[in-house]
Design an enzyme around this catalytic site. Structure first.
Site, PDB file in Angstrom:
ATOM      1  N   TYR A  92       1.020  -0.888   0.100  1.00  0.00           N
ATOM      2  CA  TYR A  92       0.180  -0.224  -0.092  1.00  0.00           C
ATOM      3  C   TYR A  92       0.759   1.245   0.022  1.00  0.00           C
ATOM      4  CZ  TYR A  92      -4.140   2.336   1.265  1.00  0.00           C
ATOM      5  OH  TYR A  92      -5.494   3.577   1.256  1.00  0.00           O
ATOM      6  N   SER A 145       1.460  -7.401   1.316  1.00  0.00           N
ATOM      7  CA  SER A 145       0.769  -6.225   2.823  1.00  0.00           C
ATOM      8  C   SER A 145      -0.530  -6.254   0.778  1.00  0.00           C
ATOM      9  CB  SER A 145       1.270  -5.686   3.303  1.00  0.00           C
ATOM     10  OG  SER A 145       0.060  -4.572   3.168  1.00  0.00           O
ATOM     11  N   ASP A 150       0.985  -8.916  14.238  1.00  0.00           N
ATOM     12  CA  ASP A 150       0.693  -7.470  12.715  1.00  0.00           C
ATOM     13  C   ASP A 150      -0.628  -6.930  13.899  1.00  0.00           C
ATOM     14  OD1 ASP A 150      -0.015  -6.360  10.883  1.00  0.00           O
ATOM     15  OD2 ASP A 150       0.814  -7.750   9.504  1.00  0.00           O
ATOM     16  N   HIS A 171       4.137  -6.350  10.568  1.00  0.00           N
ATOM     17  CA  HIS A 171       3.879  -6.481   9.924  1.00  0.00           C
ATOM     18  C   HIS A 171       5.225  -6.293   8.708  1.00  0.00           C
ATOM     19  CE1 HIS A 171       1.087  -5.591   6.229  1.00  0.00           C
ATOM     20  NE2 HIS A 171       1.648  -5.153   6.054  1.00  0.00           N
TER      21      HIS A 171
END
Length: 324
Positions: free
Chosen positions: A92, A186, A272, A302
């Site tokens: 992202y 992710s 996470d 993460h």
């Protein structure tokens, strides 16, 4: 920090309650048919690099609705015959970055393509692809862009870009169509799950700490953005919750996992707080393919496994694609 989500044995026993829309398959087949019919031009231009053992190309290909999408293609200069392919999608806010940062797959004998992410690419690495499609009112970021209508939602365009990248690459004479893998971390892992769920030509998928999975639980459990963009949107649009979650069913990694027969190597980080581990397990447990493995990083957030997971991927895919 404390563990932010379920731990074992509850974590391993978790099953997502996300339901598959009855028109899920037709929605995606119609979307792809429309974008393929739109056509568009593929361009591959040698990239300006100092690399001597790797060939790098600046690629433009037609994505959703024929709109131009960028990417880097890297090939080993010393090659014979058709190569196994790895397509990587990006987390992202990131973009395709520079070719010299992306060497380990091509240096290991694979054709490697890193797809740029439309309308992102300024958060932590550079991108070069715009998203020319407008949106209804939304929270900054892309999680709520068009979220009130599945036909307008941002990820309809991005997931279609991913499948169209595979289309473009399978037209190249250096790619072995029987050895196609997709991967990403992710958001990139979420895109990889979507592409593997839509496109049966994908033989292996490697989602690391995947985002975009099990939205109902993720939105209510995540401690940090991007899922919290949806929370802030619904805090203002108080009457739109059912409409938003209805749209999100068409873009949920759990439902794409239910559609894929590829081999799968997942990873999850148990601390996470961006992509809660239960949401990763929701997709993993739903994954239809019988050849599936999940690697846990108990004390990581993460960032997940980082180079440790890269090494796991190289070994795992090498065995399946005859590159070990």
């Amino acid at each position: 920090m404390p563990f932010p989500d379920l731990t074992h044995p509850a974590l391993g026993a978790y099953r997502s309650s996300v339901e598959m829309p009855g028109d899920f398959a037709s929605f995606w087949s119609d979307t792809l048919a429309q974008s393929r019919a739109a056509g568009g031009k593929v361009e591959m231009v040698p990239a300006e690099t100092s690399l001597k053992l790797i060939e790098a190309f600046d690629v433009t290909f037609p994505g959703f609705d024929g709109q131009p999408v960028k990417g880097w293609l890297l090939l080993p200069k010393a090659r014979e015959g058709k190569l196994p392919l790895v397509v990587q999608f990006i987390g992202y806010g990131g973009g395709r970055s520079f070719p010299h940062e992306l060497l380990h797959w091509a240096a290991s004998g694979y054709a490697y393509f890193r797809m740029d992410t439309r309308g992102q690419g300024s958060g932590w690495s550079m991108g070069a692809t715009s998203d020319p499609v407008g949106t209804t009112p939304s929270i900054p970021g892309v999680m709520t862009k068009g979220v009130l209508d599945k036909n307008d939602y941002y990820y309809r365009r991005l997931f279609t870009d991913g499948v169209r990248a595979v289309d473009m690459l399978l037209d190249q004479d250096f790619v072995d169509a029987e050895r196609v893998a997709v991967c990403g971390g992710s958001q990139g892992g979420g895109i990889a799950l979507a592409v593997a769920g839509i496109d049966r030509r994908v033989k292996a998928v490697m989602p690391d700490v995947p985002f975009l999975c099990d939205y109902p639980r993720a939105v209510r459990t995540a401690g940090r953005d991007p899922y919290l963009e949806i929370v802030r949107f619904l805090a203002q649009h108080r009457d739109k919750s059912a409409q938003v979650f209805e749209t999100l069913r068409y873009f949920d990694g759990v439902n794409f996992a239910r559609q894929s027969n590829a081999a799968a190597l997942f990873s999850v980080a148990l601390m996470d707080d961006i992509c809660p581990p239960s949401t990763v397990y929701g997709a993993y447990q739903a994954f239809a393919g019988s050849d599936k493995t999940i690697v846990e990083y108990e004390f990581n957030n993460h960032e997940g496994g980082g180079p440790f997971q890269d090494r796991e991927q190289m070994k795992w895919l090498g065995k399946r694609f005859g590159m070990a």
